[in-house]
Design an enzyme around this catalytic site. Structure first.
Site, PDB file in Angstrom:
ATOM      1  CB  VAL A  21      27.258  -8.533  -3.790  1.00  0.00           C
ATOM      2  CG1 VAL A  21      28.415  -7.754  -3.162  1.00  0.00           C
ATOM      3  CG2 VAL A  21      26.764  -7.820  -5.050  1.00  0.00           C
ATOM      4  CB  ALA A  35      -0.913   0.003   1.219  1.00  0.00           C
ATOM      5  CE  LYS A  89      -3.598   3.745   1.916  1.00  0.00           C
ATOM      6  NZ  LYS A  89      -2.211   3.687   2.424  1.00  0.00           N
TER       7      LYS A  89
END
Length: 530
Positions: free
Chosen positions: A198, A47, A75
């Protein structure tokens, strides 16, 4: 000059950063992103809040392009359930307060008490959420309110600094799908994408990052390195030993468990808001996407075990949770002392994080990358730019910490140790003094946290009125005013809301149209234009 940027880590933070840098600088800056094939994105259904629109506008992305592939929905607010008492709910909407005779409508509401619900009396958006309405008509036009879209907006790009009006909605979307979408966007525009692990971060004699060593591609060299490695903080915290400032004293929720719940949205409907439902040791989020629901329990490990949290979440979801895999997450709550050190900038969880109660995770990413562009270094790496960047990013996170601390401190709920402790837990410096003032006078722009952190004074007012744990009063001056104009404005809110509820399509109807009515179980009548 800085010509080569290496981003370590993908997900939403890495790819939002890569895409934004490419949109800002084009091919004048080389961007490489290295990410592991073995580390999944933490986001389980994101959200946001309304400033995120500037990010997509800056990239030149239209909603109709990116929303369907990311299962996105609108939203308009956050719905808080059971924070005050069981069965009680209120909305924190994306809607500024109307003003009558110099006083916000909530002041008049406190004075007159015309109804039992401040959010429905003072905000139109609360009505749209209750009725599950879309903020757009099927034609794509935005509903009638104070914000007017500029048809010529594509002529220029805006950032958070240009948020001078309140846009009425944000988005819900699948974080992994957005990362995939931005991966395509970035690589099509020249971002070099390296899939590898990495294994070492190598520093030069000054303590600056010289290169990162990968398992299969060897050394990756750059001028500027961006740490998007999440809570690990592989570059900033580990390699450069930058201290971490914990917010745990104020915000104890440090764990989450999440589920991805398939759902027939034609039957369920799509509520245009995030729901935060208070529980015995935290709260449960409900984020309705197109075709599924993202849900999770954010809780404090001192009050609840992971097994108890998962059981609570599954009981909350019901039979739809059967057989679903639960994703358990440990959260590092706080921020790095400095997000930019030497030639390394941390963005996303490696920079800092507060719990997702107000959907600020992507806001922090957006703010950080915007500020990086505005503070981008020259050949002499001016320390003043780093200091300014660190001050702005740190203030934004500290401000959100204060706003979220208010949520718990001001909640009327007190039915167990967790909620009793919430009212007495230490609060950030400054908030106690502000709370004293707010009891006599509701927040305004002069009395909230003074540095930019994404929230305006109306947000503080909505939370104080909704949570119910702090005594409030209307300004005594209103006793000497004629209430007539305020009463008319309160009636107008109701009339406009009722009209919009009758005219606007449902969220499901709008997104069924936008997605080509692709959901199973769709109702055929929704394909007709109204």
């Amino acid at each position: 000059m800085v010509k080569n940027v290496v981003i370590v880590g993908g997900g939403t933070s890495g790819w939002m950063t890569a895409a934004y840098l490419r949109a800002a600088f084009g091919d004048r800056i080389a961007v490489t992103l290295v990410e592991s094939k073995n580390i999944a994105t933490i986001g389980v259904g994101e959200a946001t809040f309304s400033t995120i629109r500037h990010f997509f506008d800056y990239l030149g992305l239209n909603e109709r392009e990116w929303m369907p592939p990311c299962h996105a929905t609108y939203k308009l607010a956050i719905r808080f359930e059971n924070w005050r008492a069981p069965g009680h709910h209120f909305y924190h909407p994306f809607e500024r307060l109307r003003v009558v005779d110099g006083f916000p409508l909530t002041d008049w509401w406190l004075h007159a008490r015309p109804g039992g619900s401040f959010d429905r009396d003072c905000f139109v958006i609360s009505w749209l959420c209750e009725a599950q309405r879309s903020p757009r008509y099927l034609s794509g036009d935005l509903f009638e309110q104070d914000f007017t879209e500029n048809p010529d907006e594509r002529a220029y790009r805006t950032t958070l600094a240009e948020q001078n009006t309140q846009f009425p909605y944000a988005y819900h979307f699948d974080a992994a799908l957005l990362a995939s979408y931005l991966t395509r966007y970035g690589t099509e525009r020249g971002v070099r994408h390296v899939l590898d692990d990495v294994v070492d971060v190598r520093l030069d004699e000054r303590g600056w990052i010289d290169n990162v060593l990968t398992k299969e591609h060897g050394e990756l060299t750059g001028d500027l390195f961006i740490d998007c490695t999440g809570f690990r903080g592989m570059l900033l915290n580990k390699a450069l030993s930058v201290p971490f400032i914990s917010y745990q004293d104020n915000l104890p929720n440090d764990r989450a468990v999440a589920l991805r719940v398939p759902a027939d949205m034609a039957e369920r409907g799509i509520r245009p808001c995030t729901t935060a439902t208070a529980q015995d040791a935290g709260w449960i989020w409900t984020i309705p996407l197109y075709g599924r629901v993202g849900t999770g329990y954010v809780y404090a490990g001192d009050y609840c075990t992971p097994d108890e949290a998962e059981r609570t979440l599954r009981e909350f979801v019901g039979p739809a949770a059967d057989g679903l895999d639960a994703n358990h997450i440990r959260m590092r709550i706080g921020r790095s002392e400095r997000s930019w050190v030497n030639n390394c900038v941390a963005i996303g969880l490696s920079s800092g994080f507060v719990e997702p109660l107000e959907s600020t995770g992507l806001f922090f990413i957006q703010n950080a990358v915007e500020q990086l562009v505005k503070h981008f270094p020259g050949e002499h790496w001016d320390d003043r730019l780093r200091e300014s960047y660190n001050r702005q990013v740190g203030n934004a996170m500290d401000g959100v910490r204060e706003f979220l601390s208010l949520h718990y401190h001001a909640a009327a709920r007190s039915d167990n140790d967790y909620w009793k402790d919430a009212a007495t837990r230490p609060i950030p410096d400054g908030l106690a003094e502000r709370l004293e003032l707010w009891q006599a006078r509701l927040p305004d722009n002069e009395t909230v946290f003074p540095h930019y952190h994404g929230f305006e004074s109306y947000s503080y007012t909505a939370m104080l009125l909704g949570l119910g744990g702090v005594p409030l009063q209307a300004p005594p001056a209103l006793r000497h005013f004629d209430r007539g104009r305020a009463d008319r404005e309160l009636r107008l809110v109701r009339e406009q809301a009722e009209t919009l509820v009758a005219k606007l399509p449902s969220q499901y109807e709008y997104f069924a149209r936008l997605n080509g009515d692709a959901l199973p179980g769709r109702r055929p009548e929704l394909s007709r234009t109204r």
